[in-house]
Write a protein that holds these residues in place. Structure first.
Motif, short mmCIF file in Angstrom:
data_model
loop_
_atom_site.label_atom_id
_atom_site.label_comp_id
_atom_site.label_asym_id
_atom_site.label_seq_id
_atom_site.Cartn_x
_atom_site.Cartn_y
_atom_site.Cartn_z
N PRO A 10 27.70 70.76 -15.47
CA PRO A 10 26.37 71.27 -15.10
C PRO A 10 25.95 70.84 -13.71
O PRO A 10 25.24 71.58 -13.02
CB PRO A 10 25.44 70.67 -16.18
N LEU A 11 26.39 69.66 -13.28
CA LEU A 11 26.04 69.21 -11.93
C LEU A 11 26.63 70.14 -10.87
O LEU A 11 25.93 70.57 -9.95
CB LEU A 11 26.54 67.79 -11.71
N ILE A 12 27.91 70.47 -11.01
CA ILE A 12 28.56 71.34 -10.04
C ILE A 12 27.94 72.73 -10.05
O ILE A 12 27.57 73.30 -9.01
CB ILE A 12 30.07 71.41 -10.32
N VAL A 13 27.78 73.29 -11.25
CA VAL A 13 27.26 74.65 -11.37
C VAL A 13 25.85 74.74 -10.82
O VAL A 13 25.52 75.62 -10.00
CB VAL A 13 27.30 75.11 -12.84
N PHE A 14 24.99 73.82 -11.22
CA PHE A 14 23.59 73.91 -10.84
C PHE A 14 23.35 73.40 -9.42
O PHE A 14 22.35 73.78 -8.80
CB PHE A 14 22.71 73.16 -11.85
N SER A 15 24.21 72.55 -8.88
CA SER A 15 24.08 72.17 -7.47
C SER A 15 24.34 73.37 -6.57
O SER A 15 23.59 73.64 -5.63
CB SER A 15 25.05 71.04 -7.13
N ILE A 16 25.42 74.10 -6.87
CA ILE A 16 25.75 75.27 -6.04
C ILE A 16 24.70 76.36 -6.21
O ILE A 16 24.25 76.96 -5.23
CB ILE A 16 27.16 75.77 -6.41
N TRP A 17 24.30 76.60 -7.44
CA TRP A 17 23.27 77.60 -7.68
C TRP A 17 21.93 77.13 -7.10
O TRP A 17 21.18 77.91 -6.50
CB TRP A 17 23.13 77.87 -9.18
N GLY A 18 21.63 75.83 -7.27
CA GLY A 18 20.38 75.30 -6.74
C GLY A 18 20.31 75.42 -5.23
O GLY A 18 19.25 75.66 -4.65
N GLY A 19 21.46 75.27 -4.55
CA GLY A 19 21.48 75.47 -3.11
C GLY A 19 21.14 76.89 -2.73
O GLY A 19 20.42 77.14 -1.75
N ALA A 20 21.65 77.86 -3.50
CA ALA A 20 21.32 79.27 -3.25
C ALA A 20 19.84 79.54 -3.50
O ALA A 20 19.19 80.29 -2.76
CB ALA A 20 22.18 80.17 -4.13
N ILE A 21 19.29 78.90 -4.54
CA ILE A 21 17.86 79.05 -4.81
C ILE A 21 17.04 78.49 -3.65
O ILE A 21 16.04 79.08 -3.23
CB ILE A 21 17.50 78.33 -6.12
N ALA A 22 17.48 77.35 -3.12
CA ALA A 22 16.76 76.73 -2.00
C ALA A 22 16.76 77.60 -0.76
O ALA A 22 15.84 77.51 0.07
CB ALA A 22 17.38 75.37 -1.67
N ASP A 23 17.78 78.44 -0.60
CA ASP A 23 17.85 79.33 0.55
C ASP A 23 17.13 80.65 0.32
O ASP A 23 17.05 81.49 1.23
CB ASP A 23 19.32 79.62 0.91
N ALA A 24 16.64 80.86 -0.91
CA ALA A 24 16.03 82.15 -1.24
C ALA A 24 14.53 82.06 -1.51
O ALA A 24 13.82 83.04 -1.33
CB ALA A 24 16.73 82.76 -2.45
N PHE A 25 14.05 80.91 -1.96
CA PHE A 25 12.66 80.78 -2.39
C PHE A 25 11.97 79.64 -1.66
O PHE A 25 12.61 78.85 -0.96
CB PHE A 25 12.59 80.54 -3.91
N ASP A 26 10.66 79.56 -1.85
CA ASP A 26 9.87 78.47 -1.30
C ASP A 26 10.43 77.14 -1.83
O ASP A 26 10.43 76.88 -3.04
CB ASP A 26 8.40 78.63 -1.72
N ARG A 27 10.92 76.31 -0.93
CA ARG A 27 11.59 75.08 -1.34
C ARG A 27 10.64 74.08 -2.00
O ARG A 27 11.07 73.27 -2.82
CB ARG A 27 12.30 74.46 -0.13
#
Length: 437
Positions: free
Chosen positions: A77-94
């Motif tokens: 879950p750390l790997i999956v959500f870190s990579i996805w979380g990075g994409a979220i950070a580049d798409a939405f209000d951080r």
């Protein structure tokens, strides 16, 4: 003595301090200062949970392997959500992403508190809570780092990184020592309660942040193409295409990949934390737990407080490789000595080396274009947090097959050797300087 000589002598200590003391200029920025305070308090509380979880797992199972598994189970879950979380950070209000993910982390701590209060003593339940907390951490961490360049000036990013590493490691000294006192006296539930209370401060700090949408700022011609491609993928989607764009950007930057590789080698081969409960139980006694868990942070804080020179180093690649070699050799020495004070001293030396390498690795990443920072930080945190979990599994497995001392010492030596080989095989790593884009 002339008046001029006397004045020069009075100025010398001040000049020495200015050159070597930690740079606190980023704290002039109110938004950064609030999040810094929130992180400082919450990091202290998080350390209580970081100690309580492996110690509770060992108390339930009496197995070093289970301690390693408990650390490893959060890896996927750390790997999956870190990579996805990075994409979220580049798409939405951080700011919003940081607030939601921090709340998720807080709720998982409350879950750990509940199972301890109810005395469930169920290792499988703990594994589930650890996995959930890792997922929330995976989203939270890339965002927390990606916002730094928006809160301070670009010339202060390295200093802000050093401040962040130093305060987190300062918390990693007091937190484990406090946990080592609280857990024997009041039980695991008290440790989780301390974490839950202190984590509310970072929620307050996040609420006070301004809106932090990705700026999509333009950079060099080489990075503008990736910026256009990112924007064409659609702001606000944070989907697989956005993740793929970030990974392709990363694949084209060999230096970043090498900083990931050398960190993975250091953590997987030489991280001995899974052995701390075993060594405390068999060699040093229960009272040593706090010192063992805080030992790495002691050195990191001392290195941070005297880090004024770090930003002036020109040959940063050589410094990075040297720091990782120093980490491995110091870890090996710590595992070989029979005295607690010497073990703590060598692990402190290892922590100082790790802090130095961490600052340089993070500075490379934050030089990336803004629209890529979240995704790169996602991969970075998958590496930084995933490596120690793999290291815990390695250390615990080898200790169960051989013994704790062999697992500890052999891992440190192997990490130092691999760092030297990576530097020799890939000269681009050694050529990394303060001018490298």
């Amino acid at each position: 003595m002339t008046a001029v000589e006397d004045a020069a002598q009075r100025e010398e200590p001040k000049g020495w301090l200015r050159r070597h003391a930690i740079d606190v200029r980023p704290l002039r920025h109110s938004a950064y200062r609030r999040i810094f305070i929130g992180n400082a308090v919450s990091f202290f509380g998080v350390q209580f949970t970081a100690v309580a979880v492996p110690v509770q797992v060992y108390a339930i199972t009496k197995s070093a392997l289970w301690v390693g598994v408990a650390s490893f189970v959060g890896l996927v879950p750390l790997i999956v959500f870190s990579i996805w979380g990075g994409a979220i950070a580049d798409a939405f209000d951080r700011r919003k992403v940081l607030l939601v993910s921090s709340t998720m982390m807080w709720l998982t701590t409350l879950g750990l508190l509940a199972q301890a209060v109810l005395h469930l003593d169920n290792a499988w339940l703990m594994l589930g809570l650890i996995a959930a907390q890792s997922a929330a951490f995976g989203i939270n961490s890339p965002v927390r780092q990606a916002i730094i360049p928006s809160l301070v000036g670009p010339e202060e990013v390295a200093s802000a990184n050093t401040l962040g590493f130093t305060i987190s490691n300062a918390a990693a000294i007091g937190g484990p020592v406090g946990a080592g006192l609280v857990i024997p006296a009041f039980g695991f539930s008290a440790a989780y309660l301390v974490d839950a209370i202190m984590f509310t401060v970072v929620l307050w700090a996040t609420l006070r942040l301004p809106a932090l949408p990705p700026t999509g700022e333009k950079h060099s011609q080489a990075t503008q193409a990736s910026s256009v491609e990112t924007q064409s993928a659609g702001r606000g989607s944070a989907g697989l295409r956005d993740i793929g764009i970030g990974l392709r950007f990363l694949a084209g930057h060999r230096l970043i990949l090498l900083t990931f590789a050398i960190d993975i080698a250091a953590m997987v081969l030489a991280m001995p934390k899974a052995l701390f409960p075993v060594v405390a139980d068999q060699r040093f006694g229960e009272s040593s737990l706090g010192w063992l868990y805080s030992s790495i942070a002691i050195g990191a804080v001392l290195a941070g407080l005297t880090s004024g020179w770090i930003n002036r180093v020109r040959r940063r690649g050589i410094a990075l490789v040297g720091a990782v070699v120093g980490w491995g050799l110091a870890v090996a020495a710590a595992g070989a000595v029979p005295w607690l004070w010497a073990c703590v001293a060598f692990m402190a030396l290892a922590g100082a080396a790790d802090m130095i390498s961490g600052v340089y690795r993070q500075t490379v990443l934050l030089g990336a274009p803004d629209e890529m920072r979240g995704r790169l930080q996602g991969v970075f945190f998958a590496v930084v947090a995933g490596g120690p979990r793999l290291g815990d599994l390695r250390a615990g497995s080898v200790a169960d097959w051989t013994d704790a001392t062999f697992s500890w010492v052999a891992g440190g030596i192997a990490a130092a050797v691999v760092a030297v080989l990576l530097g020799a095989a890939f000269p681009v790593l050694l050529r990394y300087t303060d001018k490298t884009p």
